[in-house]
Design a protein around this motif. Sequence first.
Motif, PDB file in Angstrom:
ATOM      1  N   THR A  10     -20.906 172.018 -45.235  1.00  0.00           N
ATOM      2  CA  THR A  10     -21.669 170.744 -45.242  1.00  0.00           C
ATOM      3  C   THR A  10     -22.924 171.281 -45.638  1.00  0.00           C
ATOM      4  O   THR A  10     -23.840 172.306 -45.297  1.00  0.00           O
ATOM      5  CB  THR A  10     -21.693 170.079 -44.123  1.00  0.00           C
ATOM      6  N   ASN A  11     -23.822 170.592 -46.905  1.00  0.00           N
ATOM      7  CA  ASN A  11     -25.054 170.633 -47.053  1.00  0.00           C
ATOM      8  C   ASN A  11     -25.735 169.460 -46.976  1.00  0.00           C
ATOM      9  O   ASN A  11     -25.265 168.495 -47.457  1.00  0.00           O
ATOM     10  CB  ASN A  11     -25.122 171.272 -48.490  1.00  0.00           C
ATOM     11  N   VAL A  12     -26.958 169.509 -46.410  1.00  0.00           N
ATOM     12  CA  VAL A  12     -27.754 168.322 -46.674  1.00  0.00           C
ATOM     13  C   VAL A  12     -28.970 168.463 -47.702  1.00  0.00           C
ATOM     14  O   VAL A  12     -29.591 169.389 -47.631  1.00  0.00           O
ATOM     15  CB  VAL A  12     -28.672 168.154 -45.279  1.00  0.00           C
ATOM     16  N   ILE A  13     -28.629 167.631 -48.989  1.00  0.00           N
ATOM     17  CA  ILE A  13     -29.319 167.872 -50.147  1.00  0.00           C
ATOM     18  C   ILE A  13     -30.476 166.667 -50.241  1.00  0.00           C
ATOM     19  O   ILE A  13     -29.928 165.598 -49.926  1.00  0.00           O
ATOM     20  CB  ILE A  13     -28.274 167.939 -51.379  1.00  0.00           C
ATOM     21  N   ASP A  14     -31.313 166.887 -50.746  1.00  0.00           N
ATOM     22  CA  ASP A  14     -32.435 166.001 -51.121  1.00  0.00           C
ATOM     23  C   ASP A  14     -32.694 165.827 -52.424  1.00  0.00           C
ATOM     24  O   ASP A  14     -32.793 166.482 -53.287  1.00  0.00           O
ATOM     25  CB  ASP A  14     -33.710 166.317 -50.655  1.00  0.00           C
ATOM     26  N   PHE A  15     -32.589 164.379 -52.863  1.00  0.00           N
ATOM     27  CA  PHE A  15     -32.877 164.111 -54.444  1.00  0.00           C
ATOM     28  C   PHE A  15     -34.350 163.186 -54.230  1.00  0.00           C
ATOM     29  O   PHE A  15     -34.643 162.674 -53.419  1.00  0.00           O
ATOM     30  CB  PHE A  15     -31.645 163.386 -54.863  1.00  0.00           C
ATOM     31  N   GLU A  16     -34.684 163.279 -55.709  1.00  0.00           N
ATOM     32  CA  GLU A  16     -35.950 162.445 -55.946  1.00  0.00           C
ATOM     33  C   GLU A  16     -35.829 161.579 -57.270  1.00  0.00           C
ATOM     34  O   GLU A  16     -35.115 162.446 -58.124  1.00  0.00           O
ATOM     35  CB  GLU A  16     -37.418 163.104 -55.648  1.00  0.00           C
ATOM     36  N   SER A  17     -36.347 160.583 -57.345  1.00  0.00           N
ATOM     37  CA  SER A  17     -36.353 159.959 -58.707  1.00  0.00           C
ATOM     38  C   SER A  17     -37.068 160.747 -59.893  1.00  0.00           C
ATOM     39  O   SER A  17     -38.157 161.158 -59.546  1.00  0.00           O
ATOM     40  CB  SER A  17     -36.661 158.423 -58.686  1.00  0.00           C
ATOM     41  N   GLU A  18     -36.551 160.924 -60.899  1.00  0.00           N
ATOM     42  CA  GLU A  18     -36.921 161.631 -61.823  1.00  0.00           C
ATOM     43  C   GLU A  18     -38.239 160.995 -62.438  1.00  0.00           C
ATOM     44  O   GLU A  18     -39.193 161.722 -62.972  1.00  0.00           O
ATOM     45  CB  GLU A  18     -36.132 161.983 -63.245  1.00  0.00           C
ATOM     46  N   LYS A  19     -38.464 159.666 -62.479  1.00  0.00           N
ATOM     47  CA  LYS A  19     -39.683 159.027 -62.959  1.00  0.00           C
ATOM     48  C   LYS A  19     -40.182 158.264 -62.008  1.00  0.00           C
ATOM     49  O   LYS A  19     -39.478 157.726 -60.914  1.00  0.00           O
ATOM     50  CB  LYS A  19     -39.047 158.091 -64.249  1.00  0.00           C
ATOM     51  N   GLU A  20     -41.529 158.102 -62.166  1.00  0.00           N
ATOM     52  CA  GLU A  20     -42.120 156.933 -61.432  1.00  0.00           C
ATOM     53  C   GLU A  20     -41.589 155.564 -61.579  1.00  0.00           C
ATOM     54  O   GLU A  20     -41.206 155.415 -62.561  1.00  0.00           O
ATOM     55  CB  GLU A  20     -43.641 157.045 -61.373  1.00  0.00           C
ATOM     56  N   VAL A  21     -41.964 154.638 -60.721  1.00  0.00           N
ATOM     57  CA  VAL A  21     -41.350 153.409 -61.065  1.00  0.00           C
ATOM     58  C   VAL A  21     -41.972 152.488 -62.249  1.00  0.00           C
ATOM     59  O   VAL A  21     -41.683 151.973 -62.971  1.00  0.00           O
ATOM     60  CB  VAL A  21     -41.555 152.364 -59.796  1.00  0.00           C
ATOM     61  N   SER A  67     -25.734 163.945 -46.895  1.00  0.00           N
ATOM     62  CA  SER A  67     -24.928 164.913 -46.504  1.00  0.00           C
ATOM     63  C   SER A  67     -23.629 165.126 -47.417  1.00  0.00           C
ATOM     64  O   SER A  67     -22.881 164.017 -47.464  1.00  0.00           O
ATOM     65  CB  SER A  67     -24.440 164.764 -45.116  1.00  0.00           C
ATOM     66  N   ILE A  68     -23.353 166.243 -47.934  1.00  0.00           N
ATOM     67  CA  ILE A  68     -22.373 166.396 -48.758  1.00  0.00           C
ATOM     68  C   ILE A  68     -21.340 167.491 -47.986  1.00  0.00           C
ATOM     69  O   ILE A  68     -21.650 168.633 -47.880  1.00  0.00           O
ATOM     70  CB  ILE A  68     -22.720 166.974 -50.363  1.00  0.00           C
ATOM     71  N   ILE A  69     -20.021 166.944 -47.676  1.00  0.00           N
ATOM     72  CA  ILE A  69     -19.232 167.769 -46.988  1.00  0.00           C
ATOM     73  C   ILE A  69     -18.154 168.438 -48.044  1.00  0.00           C
ATOM     74  O   ILE A  69     -17.424 167.483 -48.711  1.00  0.00           O
ATOM     75  CB  ILE A  69     -18.674 166.887 -46.065  1.00  0.00           C
ATOM     76  N   ASN A  70     -17.788 169.545 -48.134  1.00  0.00           N
ATOM     77  CA  ASN A  70     -16.566 170.082 -48.872  1.00  0.00           C
ATOM     78  C   ASN A  70     -15.490 170.301 -47.809  1.00  0.00           C
ATOM     79  O   ASN A  70     -15.765 171.484 -47.044  1.00  0.00           O
ATOM     80  CB  ASN A  70     -17.394 171.485 -49.483  1.00  0.00           C
ATOM     81  N   SER A  71     -14.516 169.700 -47.689  1.00  0.00           N
ATOM     82  CA  SER A  71     -13.455 170.109 -46.877  1.00  0.00           C
ATOM     83  C   SER A  71     -12.442 170.824 -47.648  1.00  0.00           C
ATOM     84  O   SER A  71     -11.336 170.946 -47.054  1.00  0.00           O
ATOM     85  CB  SER A  71     -13.152 168.513 -46.171  1.00  0.00           C
TER      86      SER A  71
END
Length: 393
Positions: A318-329, A271-275
């Motif tokens: 506020t935005n709920v943002i999803d990230f994923e790893s760029e590479k596999e392990v 969750s990224i909040i811009n106050s």
Amino acid sequence: MRLLGVFISFLIGVLVGYSIALILARAGGYLPYISLAISSVIAVGIAIWREYFIAKPNLSVEINYIERKLSLSNGIDIYDYSDFRTLAEDFPELLPSQSSRSRNSLRLSILPYYPNVPAGPENNSSTFSDIDEFRNFFSRIKQEVEDFPPEVKRLENILNDLKEIDSDNFSEKDYKKISGQASGGHPFTRLTPIPPPINPSGNIDLFSTSEGRKKQYEKLKERLEDILERGNLRLNRLSIPNYRLYEMEEKIKRIEDELIENNSKFFISASIINSGRLNTAIKTPATLAVYITKGIREPIELVMKEPEEKSDLAANSTNVIDFESEKEVSQLEVNSRNLINKYWDKDAKVNAVLFVEDIRGKIYYSNAVPFVAGAYQRKVYERLEKASAEHEV
């Protein structure tokens, strides 16, 4: 603290105002020039103050959860694992259907006469799209082993009931009763009734003569015996102790662990909040820093999912943002891969912090959360449970 700041600002304002008044009182003929200079300074000062102290984004980042999921671009081919080849050969009808892969489901292949005689490899695929589909295949085999023996016994009883009927007295009612009973049950042994043939005159006249009744009796008996023979053959295969299903279940777990350690990615929700009072946007790249011990840090490069919809942050939003790893392990360097596999989901003292950057180049970092699946959610649940316990209705 805020009241102290207001009081200090008030004192500064009084001193500045008093100083300006003294200057103006002694300025005489230079008063217009001094007024212009003071106005310019005030105008520029207000612009700078608004730009750098008031009208700016102010972001805070909070990690909601960290997950690690399999990333199988090529799926799981059952023939890559010798222990499971026998299962694929004995239960081809339970393999994933190529035609239904888009639905991520399993189906039983159907043939006209015997509904579920195992289909050939041209109909089904030996590749599973994910570990859940692989587990589903194995679960259905266990269910088959459990359900099939009583089904064969049921079919034997139906055949015995038919044999107790005198073929001379075999009626259309008997035919419908026996074939109806055999039409239910397990797909493999299920009888698909064939409508009685129609004579050339168009009238159904199959049970009016002794010869006709015997013919229908023998036809139904032959079909039941044929299906029962196939059922017994399959039952013999299901009874083979070489399957060692419980051992295979443990092997599936080992396969999953092996795949997780190599063919997996990390997924982070934040969750990224811009106050602040100014709109901004988050850049697509991000980093999850895993702090193993003091002086040992392992960064995991991330990319934002759906950046077109999620990256913009309006003022006071506020935005709920999803990230994923760029590479596999498996694509990481050996040392990095070993550290991540060693500490993931094992040590709650190992923390992870998410770092993001906005379009102005300012970097923000999140709260530190344990590098453990679901750890932060559990903390939230504990706080909520404690609050609910203290609340009285």
